[in-house]
Scaffold this motif. Sequence first.
Motif, PDB file in Angstrom:
ATOM      1  N   TRP A 235     -10.409  -2.251   9.837  1.00 28.05           N
ATOM      2  CA  TRP A 235     -10.699  -3.549   9.246  1.00 28.05           C
ATOM      3  C   TRP A 235     -11.852  -3.476   8.246  1.00 28.05           C
ATOM      4  O   TRP A 235     -11.851  -4.163   7.225  1.00 28.05           O
ATOM      5  CB  TRP A 235     -11.016  -4.559  10.343  1.00 28.05           C
ATOM      6  N   TYR A 242     -11.231  -5.730  -0.409  1.00 26.48           N
ATOM      7  CA  TYR A 242     -11.300  -7.141  -0.823  1.00 26.48           C
ATOM      8  C   TYR A 242     -12.579  -7.410  -1.614  1.00 26.48           C
ATOM      9  O   TYR A 242     -12.557  -8.073  -2.674  1.00 26.48           O
ATOM     10  CB  TYR A 242     -11.246  -8.048   0.398  1.00 26.48           C
ATOM     11  N   GLY A 252      -7.930 -14.172  -3.744  1.00 25.13           N
ATOM     12  CA  GLY A 252      -7.854 -13.497  -2.453  1.00 25.13           C
ATOM     13  C   GLY A 252      -6.781 -14.073  -1.565  1.00 25.13           C
ATOM     14  O   GLY A 252      -6.075 -13.336  -0.864  1.00 25.13           O
ATOM     15  N   ALA A 253      -6.645 -15.411  -1.598  1.00 29.81           N
ATOM     16  CA  ALA A 253      -5.595 -16.049  -0.804  1.00 29.81           C
ATOM     17  C   ALA A 253      -4.213 -15.646  -1.305  1.00 29.81           C
ATOM     18  O   ALA A 253      -3.310 -15.360  -0.504  1.00 29.81           O
ATOM     19  CB  ALA A 253      -5.758 -17.566  -0.847  1.00 29.81           C
ATOM     20  N   THR A 256      -3.503 -12.165  -0.201  1.00 27.52           N
ATOM     21  CA  THR A 256      -3.186 -12.136   1.230  1.00 27.52           C
ATOM     22  C   THR A 256      -1.756 -12.592   1.484  1.00 27.52           C
ATOM     23  O   THR A 256      -1.032 -11.993   2.294  1.00 27.52           O
ATOM     24  CB  THR A 256      -4.169 -13.026   2.007  1.00 27.52           C
ATOM     25  N   GLN A 259       0.562  -9.816   0.611  1.00 26.45           N
ATOM     26  CA  GLN A 259       0.569  -8.764   1.632  1.00 26.45           C
ATOM     27  C   GLN A 259       1.325  -9.209   2.878  1.00 26.45           C
ATOM     28  O   GLN A 259       2.046  -8.413   3.491  1.00 26.45           O
ATOM     29  CB  GLN A 259      -0.863  -8.383   1.984  1.00 26.45           C
ATOM     30  N   LEU A 260       1.169 -10.485   3.244  1.00 27.96           N
ATOM     31  CA  LEU A 260       1.935 -10.992   4.384  1.00 27.96           C
ATOM     32  C   LEU A 260       3.428 -10.953   4.092  1.00 27.96           C
ATOM     33  O   LEU A 260       4.239 -10.767   5.002  1.00 27.96           O
ATOM     34  CB  LEU A 260       1.499 -12.423   4.713  1.00 27.96           C
ATOM     35  N   PRO A 301      -5.694  -4.064  -0.339  1.00 25.52           N
ATOM     36  CA  PRO A 301      -6.468  -3.941   0.903  1.00 25.52           C
ATOM     37  C   PRO A 301      -5.715  -3.319   2.070  1.00 25.52           C
ATOM     38  O   PRO A 301      -6.257  -2.463   2.777  1.00 25.52           O
ATOM     39  CB  PRO A 301      -6.863  -5.399   1.197  1.00 25.52           C
ATOM     40  N   VAL A 302      -4.473  -3.720   2.301  1.00 18.03           N
ATOM     41  CA  VAL A 302      -3.772  -3.245   3.478  1.00 18.03           C
ATOM     42  C   VAL A 302      -3.525  -1.739   3.425  1.00 18.03           C
ATOM     43  O   VAL A 302      -3.415  -1.077   4.467  1.00 18.03           O
ATOM     44  CB  VAL A 302      -2.435  -4.011   3.636  1.00 18.03           C
TER      45      VAL A 302
END
Length: 438
Positions: A235, A242, A252-253, A256, A259-260, A301-302
């Motif tokens: 993490w 990020y 950033g949202a 995310t 990535q989801l 990030p992931v």
Amino acid sequence: MKLRADQTGNRGLPMPLWLQGALETAQAAIISALVVVAPIVAVWATAGFQNGQFEVLARLAGQSWLLVHGVPLGLAGAGPEAATHGGSGTLSLIPLGLTLIPFLLAWRAGRRLARASYTDQLWQALLGSWLVYAAFGAATGFVCRTADVIINLWYALLIPLIPYAVGMVIGARREAGSWSRLIGVDAVDWISRTSQHSRWAGSYFASVAKAGFVAVMSALTLAAALLAIDLFIHWNLVVSVYEALDAGPVGGAALTVAQLGFLPNLVVFALAWTSGAGFAMGAGSQVGPLATAVGPLPSIPVLAAIPSGPLDYALVALVVPVLAGVMAGWWFLREGENHFDEWLAIKIHARWFTASASTLVLAVLAGLGAGVLTAGLAWIARGSAGLGRLTAIGPDPLWTGLWVAAEVGIGVVIGYAAGPWLEREKGSTAERDAELVH
């Protein structure tokens, strides 16, 4: 299924089924488009695009909608660089998490149309809905193609129908209660006219197929748990990426959400990793428990959570598909449909041989079913980012299917053999609990 006047409860003339199907599909297409447009508008509102012209953003939204539905996008500007690395310059990595949106909308539409149709009339509603969705995809492809993004209109016409039609048929089946009722066939009457041996064979193969499905679902669940643990362990690296990107709250949202959207792909990648086959993160790379060799990766990030370097206990992950096979073997024992074992015991009076032979046949068939399903998932989850080395992302379907088939087969033998002992243990525990109560 039964016929209603219409979906609003009016007592007038019923709405034609093809028109109702068209309206349901238009609604689903608009909602799925809005889901794609929302994050793009949010990024645009914060001046996140260099070129904020309306037509550019509209084409980007349409291209994203097509990609979510599985339509490959040719990147003309990426062609020469991709060709250097053996790639095609095609963006074909599908965000399966976002593909669930049109699938679920189609599932809802299928249920509504099934409630409004007689069994022999459902095809009218389905035909009307599919024609509208195909037209929506073709129109989107025609309007959104540019000199830099090449869209095959036949792909835009036909490929979006796949997730939508599958979702609609499954939703209609959920409302009908059975596949036979969905297509107007009396399955009970048809089965009653077959021989007893045919019914036993059908029950056996159906249960074996379900066991293979149980194995894959169990393996995916365990792989998802390992993925969550891996993200938790790394993490700090994810957060560091990020922070380095400094995309702001809205950016950033949006990152995310993107990535989801690829989370189901990552779960399939994790399953390939636990099987030993591994997966690629670029041409010539390999990520797996046996070896990991990757080049520079984009600042996503992931991707910081990808295990690197020597892993002391990585081989333990190979037990995941085996455990899934154990669950499948135990489930098959509880299903009680091993008619091949019964038939073999009647023909050959040597129980040690018939029990071993029937268990091995079960392991081969269930492993083969799990392997084929896993290969299909790997094929859907993999793809190309169309840029540089990232023209090969994801597991190899053939090798992943073979590894999973072999490991699930081993687990099925263990689970089916240990099943009677597990059942006795559970029965003894229940008896002890009953004694304590009394």
